[in-house]
Design a protein around this motif. Structure first.
Motif, short mmCIF file in Angstrom:
data_model
loop_
_atom_site.label_atom_id
_atom_site.label_comp_id
_atom_site.label_asym_id
_atom_site.label_seq_id
_atom_site.Cartn_x
_atom_site.Cartn_y
_atom_site.Cartn_z
N PRO A 1 0.99 -1.21 -0.05
CA PRO A 1 0.00 0.14 0.16
C PRO A 1 0.88 1.20 -0.05
O PRO A 1 1.82 1.35 0.51
CB PRO A 1 -0.74 -0.10 1.21
N VAL A 2 0.41 2.37 -0.79
CA VAL A 2 1.31 3.57 -0.89
C VAL A 2 0.31 4.87 -1.06
O VAL A 2 -0.78 4.63 -1.22
CB VAL A 2 2.22 3.46 -2.08
N GLU A 3 1.04 5.84 -0.40
CA GLU A 3 0.08 7.14 -0.63
C GLU A 3 1.14 8.31 -1.07
O GLU A 3 2.10 8.15 -0.51
CB GLU A 3 -0.48 7.36 0.70
N THR A 4 0.66 9.18 -1.94
CA THR A 4 1.68 10.33 -2.08
C THR A 4 0.53 11.52 -2.60
O THR A 4 -0.57 11.21 -2.66
CB THR A 4 2.32 9.72 -3.52
N VAL A 5 1.15 12.49 -2.63
CA VAL A 5 0.50 13.94 -2.75
C VAL A 5 0.86 14.82 -3.84
O VAL A 5 2.32 14.74 -4.18
CB VAL A 5 0.44 14.78 -1.49
N PHE A 6 -0.13 15.27 -4.83
CA PHE A 6 0.48 16.18 -5.74
C PHE A 6 -0.25 17.42 -5.67
O PHE A 6 -1.19 17.60 -4.91
CB PHE A 6 0.21 15.57 -7.44
N GLY A 7 0.22 18.46 -6.18
CA GLY A 7 -0.62 19.86 -6.32
C GLY A 7 -1.83 19.74 -7.09
O GLY A 7 -2.00 18.62 -7.78
N GLN A 8 -2.72 20.71 -7.26
CA GLN A 8 -3.77 20.98 -7.84
C GLN A 8 -3.70 20.48 -9.46
O GLN A 8 -4.71 20.65 -9.96
CB GLN A 8 -4.48 22.04 -7.73
N HIS A 9 -2.27 20.73 -9.93
CA HIS A 9 -2.10 20.53 -11.32
C HIS A 9 -2.27 19.13 -11.82
O HIS A 9 -2.41 18.67 -12.90
CB HIS A 9 -0.95 20.91 -11.61
N MET A 10 -2.47 18.28 -10.87
CA MET A 10 -2.32 16.77 -11.19
C MET A 10 -3.44 16.18 -12.21
O MET A 10 -3.22 15.54 -13.14
CB MET A 10 -2.33 15.90 -10.03
N PRO A 11 -4.59 16.61 -12.04
CA PRO A 11 -5.60 16.27 -12.95
C PRO A 11 -5.35 16.63 -14.36
O PRO A 11 -5.52 16.17 -15.52
CB PRO A 11 -6.80 16.91 -12.55
N ASP A 12 -4.71 18.03 -14.59
CA ASP A 12 -4.49 18.62 -15.86
C ASP A 12 -3.51 17.64 -16.52
O ASP A 12 -3.32 17.57 -17.84
CB ASP A 12 -4.18 20.06 -15.68
N LEU A 13 -2.44 17.42 -15.98
CA LEU A 13 -1.35 16.83 -16.35
C LEU A 13 -1.65 15.54 -16.73
O LEU A 13 -1.37 14.81 -17.77
CB LEU A 13 -0.13 16.70 -15.47
N ALA A 14 -2.39 14.75 -15.89
CA ALA A 14 -2.76 13.41 -16.42
C ALA A 14 -3.75 13.13 -17.66
O ALA A 14 -3.74 12.41 -18.42
CB ALA A 14 -3.84 12.70 -15.21
N ARG A 15 -4.28 14.46 -17.85
CA ARG A 15 -5.21 14.34 -19.14
C ARG A 15 -4.30 14.53 -20.23
O ARG A 15 -5.01 14.46 -21.56
CB ARG A 15 -6.17 15.63 -18.98
N LEU A 16 -3.20 14.84 -20.15
CA LEU A 16 -2.27 15.09 -21.37
C LEU A 16 -1.87 13.44 -21.87
O LEU A 16 -1.20 13.50 -23.11
CB LEU A 16 -0.94 15.82 -21.09
N MET A 17 -2.08 12.38 -21.08
CA MET A 17 -1.60 11.23 -21.57
C MET A 17 -2.57 10.54 -22.75
O MET A 17 -3.89 10.86 -22.49
CB MET A 17 -1.55 10.14 -20.49
N PRO A 18 -2.02 10.11 -23.69
CA PRO A 18 -3.30 9.55 -24.75
C PRO A 18 -3.83 8.31 -24.06
O PRO A 18 -3.44 7.71 -23.16
CB PRO A 18 -2.08 8.87 -25.88
#
Length: 256
Positions: free
Chosen positions: A204-221
């Motif tokens: 099990p793991v946990e990590t934290v990103f800034g609010q930009h995370m959804p916008d960056l994930a959307r760039l993946m094909p």
């Protein structure tokens, strides 16, 4: 200085150049192996991908690096082009795009901001690939598996529902569920549970990103990706069908 250049689909070029991240203002590309390739390494993420070039009799192909400045202006020109193919060239410090009777030229520079730490990042990635993504630099990656990238590409609603500048927490629990949460316990929160296929014995793991995370994930094909994630470290997304690798970097203090 030797000429570097190739012909690329205009639509593919526009999509390619405009999807490296909201904070990318310039780009170092390379024409190599019949592809236009590029990568960026910045505080929030690493992202590399490529598109094929147009091949055929009489079509220019000169391999080499192409530094692209003023990425916003370049993208605007490409998106205004009417012809299906665009010629991309770099020679004597000048970057040029040609599309039919239209041409865009701009002086460029070697010190591309988005590539300043690229050599170091590529060395770390090469080492990680050799060790099976168990470590990335000094970070240990303890959870591995696959997921459909579309399941995390439409998370922009999270940023709108949660408070401004809210952290995005990604957790993979003992039930092999990926839970993505925006917000904090003192305000509005939104969660999403994502179906994953986690490898046996993944911790099990946990990590934290800034609010930009959804916008960056959307760039993946769209499509299936392999993921590798560590506790309070990176989330690696390696596409299984096309040439695309994204590393979302843990943002220390984002959840404070």
């Amino acid at each position: 200085m030797s000429l570097v250049g190739a012909t690329v689909s205009t639509d593919a070029l526009g999509a390619f150049l405009s999807t490296f991240g909201y904070n990318i203002t310039d780009l170092r590309c390379e024409i190599k192996d019949m592809k236009l390739q590029a990568a960026v390494d910045v505080e929030t993420h690493y992202f590399q991908k490529s598109i094929p070039i147009v091949m055929g009799e009489g079509v220019m192909y000169k391999a080499g690096e192409i530094p692209i400045p003023h990425l916003d202006k370049v993208v605007k020109f490409v998106k205004s082009c009417k012809e299906p193919n665009t010629i991309i060239r770099y020679v004597s410090g000048m970057f040029t795009l040609s599309n039919g009777n239209d041409e865009f030229s701009v002086p460029t520079y070697e010190g591309i901001l988005s590539a300043q730490s690229l050599s170091r990042a590529k060395m770390a990635i090469s080492a990680a690939q050799k060790n099976g993504w168990t470590k990335l630099g000094r970070a240990v990656l303890e959870n591995h598996g696959t997921l459909e990238i579309d399941s995390i590409k439409d998370l922009s609603t999270m940023s709108k529902v949660a408070a401004k500048d809210s952290a995005i927490k990604v957790e993979i629990n003992i039930n092999d569920e990926m839970i993505i949460t925006a917000g904090n316990s003192r305000g509005a929160r939104m969660c999403r549970t994502v179906d994953i296929d986690s490898q046996a014995k993944s911790a099990p793991v946990e990590t934290v990103f800034g609010q930009h995370m959804p916008d960056l994930a959307r760039l993946m094909p769209s499509g299936s990706v392999q993921y590798h994630m560590g506790n309070r470290s990176a989330l690696v997304l390696q596409h299984m069908e096309v040439d695309a690798l994204m590393i979302l970097k843990h943002q220390e203090g984002a959840d404070k």
